[in-house]
Every structure is written in C-alpha cells, then in structure tokens.
Design an enzyme around this catalytic site. Structure first.
Site, PDB file in Angstrom:
ATOM      1  N   THR A 132       0.857  -1.178   0.000  1.00  0.00           N
ATOM      2  CA  THR A 132       0.000   0.000   0.000  1.00  0.00           C
ATOM      3  C   THR A 132       0.895   1.230   0.000  1.00  0.00           C
ATOM      4  O   THR A 132       1.584   1.508   0.982  1.00  0.00           O
ATOM      5  CB  THR A 132      -0.926   0.023   1.226  1.00  0.00           C
ATOM      6  OG1 THR A 132      -1.770  -1.139   1.200  1.00  0.00           O
ATOM      7  CG2 THR A 132      -1.796   1.267   1.236  1.00  0.00           C
ATOM      8  N   LYS A 173      -7.481   1.226  -2.978  1.00  0.00           N
ATOM      9  CA  LYS A 173      -7.043   0.796  -1.649  1.00  0.00           C
ATOM     10  C   LYS A 173      -7.154   1.936  -0.643  1.00  0.00           C
ATOM     11  O   LYS A 173      -7.546   1.733   0.511  1.00  0.00           O
ATOM     12  CB  LYS A 173      -5.603   0.291  -1.707  1.00  0.00           C
ATOM     13  CG  LYS A 173      -5.048  -0.178  -0.356  1.00  0.00           C
ATOM     14  CD  LYS A 173      -5.816  -1.358   0.225  1.00  0.00           C
ATOM     15  CE  LYS A 173      -5.328  -1.739   1.634  1.00  0.00           C
ATOM     16  NZ  LYS A 173      -4.017  -2.379   1.623  1.00  0.00           N
ATOM     17  N   LYS A 192       0.274   5.036   8.520  1.00  0.00           N
ATOM     18  CA  LYS A 192       0.974   5.376   7.275  1.00  0.00           C
ATOM     19  C   LYS A 192       0.000   5.472   6.107  1.00  0.00           C
ATOM     20  O   LYS A 192       0.048   6.416   5.307  1.00  0.00           O
ATOM     21  CB  LYS A 192       2.058   4.325   7.009  1.00  0.00           C
ATOM     22  CG  LYS A 192       2.850   4.498   5.731  1.00  0.00           C
ATOM     23  CD  LYS A 192       2.292   3.678   4.566  1.00  0.00           C
ATOM     24  CE  LYS A 192       2.333   2.190   4.831  1.00  0.00           C
ATOM     25  NZ  LYS A 192       1.810   1.427   3.654  1.00  0.00           N
TER      26      LYS A 192
END
Length: 288
Positions: A93, A168, A236
């Site tokens: 990701t 995502k 993150k």
C-alpha cells in the site's frame, strides 16, 4: 509463469506460500535473509541472495513491503536483473503517485508494472481470499491474472496506473471509520455489562455488522490485540489518504480523527498492535 516473491511480512509470507502451493514460486527474497531461507526450505524453492538474482531467474515478481521508500528501494535492486516483458506486481500500500512513478520507470525497460494492493487481513492472505485492486495496463493485467488468482478471491481491474492504490486508499478510509465505530460500540457494551461473546455472535448477523466487527470485536472483548493490521501501518496509509485528499482541496474528518487516536496509541507504545487496540482509548471514555 515462474514468480519471485519479495517481502515476507505478516501478509507476504502467506501470499508466497499460496504461490508455492500452486507451483508458481521460483524463490523468495526478504530484507532479513533468515526468514527467506526458512520459507524457501519449507516450500522447496530458492532463497535468492539478491534482488537482482531473483529478477534474473523469474518471469514475474510480486512485491509486498511496507512503504513507498521500501518499494523504490526494491525496484532499484531488481532493475539490473529485469528483462523486457517481465511483470512486476506491487501488492504494497503506497501512494498512487508512487505507483505511477514505478510504472514509468519500469515501462522504460519494457517491463510491465501493476499496482495491486490487497485487503483482507492476515486471514485473507492465509486463505488466498484477498481482495486485490489493480491498476496498470489492461494487457499486463490479463497476463498477471493467473498469478493474482492464486493469492486472492476477488480481483478487480480499476484502470490505469495508480487506480489500484486509489481504490485501496478508499478501503483504508472505510476501515478507519469502521474500527472507530466498533471500538466505541464494544466499549459501550462492556460498560453496560453485556455478555460480550453473545453480543458478538448476535450482532455479527445484524445490519451493523462488518468484517472488522466479526473478526476484531473478539480481540476487544479479550483486551488483547495481536498484530493483524498494525497501528503504525494504518497510520501510514491514512497519511497517504490525507495527502491524496489534500491535492483535491479536501480534509477528511474520519481520517483526521483516526490519525489523532493512532498518535496517542503510538505514543503509548502500541504501534505494533492490531488497529483494534483503538478500544484502549474508547474504553477510557467510560469512567470506572
């Protein structure tokens, strides 16, 4: 198509195992070599000494690392071993901009690049039941599909490079809201003295249920939060979402409130716990 796998963390190790079971795994590489050696012995494949060696002995490479900088470093390490018509699939990701950067970098070498981040947790990785969101050239996606199908149950092509990461990011925003809601609900139920096991079984079949409620409310009930999706990693990811939204002039309240709560958890030493540890903060809302 013989495939190399890079990144044997909590998700990657299971994804690599599934490729091995399917007879597609040539070998593996991991930053800590001992983990690669151990898995290679288990799966009877090769533990490559370098990324360049892995690239030189494979037709495709799957990457699953933690952050944008890690991906850039891996691609740099692979480059000298890559050859035209190979495919690099990144299941990490990272930012959509980073995905497009890697696409341009590898396209110049004649190598196909797909951003194909995954969702479904460690359970989905273990059971080859991940949802995989793909961006890149559709012809490359078609060639890569037999590999992706061995790691996931739902594989969707979303469009050009970066589209998989945008999908995502959407998922990560949803996860932020859901884990906050589940944490508050479970803290409320505990304060009301409800039998939490019965509650989870019943509400897990109700209109308010979700994957996170069914799979992570038990963590909250037991006040134990083994790493599935670590706080520091979702933190993150949400910062990526914040940056993407900011480019469109938007501030996302769910993202901001969750980042604020994660900052408290990380300051408290809980960065490597599962994100369900947000329950620690929610339960504190109720005076003892």
């Amino acid at each position: 198509m013989q495939t190399g796998f890079v990144g044997l963390g909590a998700m990657g190790v299971h994804m690599a195992r599934n490729l091995g079971k399917a007879g597609l795994l040539t070998g593996v590489w991991n930053r800590s070599g001992a983990k690669a050696t151990e898995l290679a012995q288990e799966l009877q494949c090769h533990a490559f000494a370098s990324l360049e060696e892995l690239a030189g002995n494979c037709e495709a490479v799957v990457i699953c690392v933690s952050a944008d900088g890690d991906l850039r470093a891996v691609v740099a390490g692979l480059e000298n071993g890559l050859s035209p018509n190979m495919i690099v699939m990144d299941c990490s990701t990272v930012g959509a901009g980073t995905a497009r950067e890697m696409y341009q970098r590898l396209s110049a070498l004649g190598v196909g690049f797909l951003d194909c981040p995954v969702s479904g947790g460690v359970e989905g990785a273990r059971n080859a039941a991940l949802a995989i969101m793909v961006g890149g050239e559709e012809s490359v996606y078609a060639r890569a599909l037999p590999i992706l199908e061995k790691m996931g149950k739902t594989i969707t092509y979303f469009g050009d490079s970066g589209a998989g990461q945008a999908a995502k990011a959407t998922n990560q925003i949803m996860c932020a809201g859901i884990i906050q809601a589940v944490g508050e609900a479970m803290a409320f139920a505990h304060a009301e003295g409800l039998p939490l096991d019965k509650l989870i079984e019943t509400l897990g079949k109700g209109a308010g249920s979700s994957w996170y409620f069914v799979n992570r409310a038990p963590f909250m009930a037991n006040n134990k939060f083994p790493a599935g999706f670590r706080v520091r990693l979702h933190d993150k990811d949400l910062k990526i979402c914040r940056e993407m939204a900011a480019k469109r002039g938007a501030v996302l309240p769910v993202v901001e409130s969750t980042l604020s709560e994660y900052a408290k958890l990380m300051e408290g030493g809980f960065a490597d716990e599962d994100i369900s540890s947000i329950y620690r903060l929610k339960s504190a809302l109720f005076p003892k």
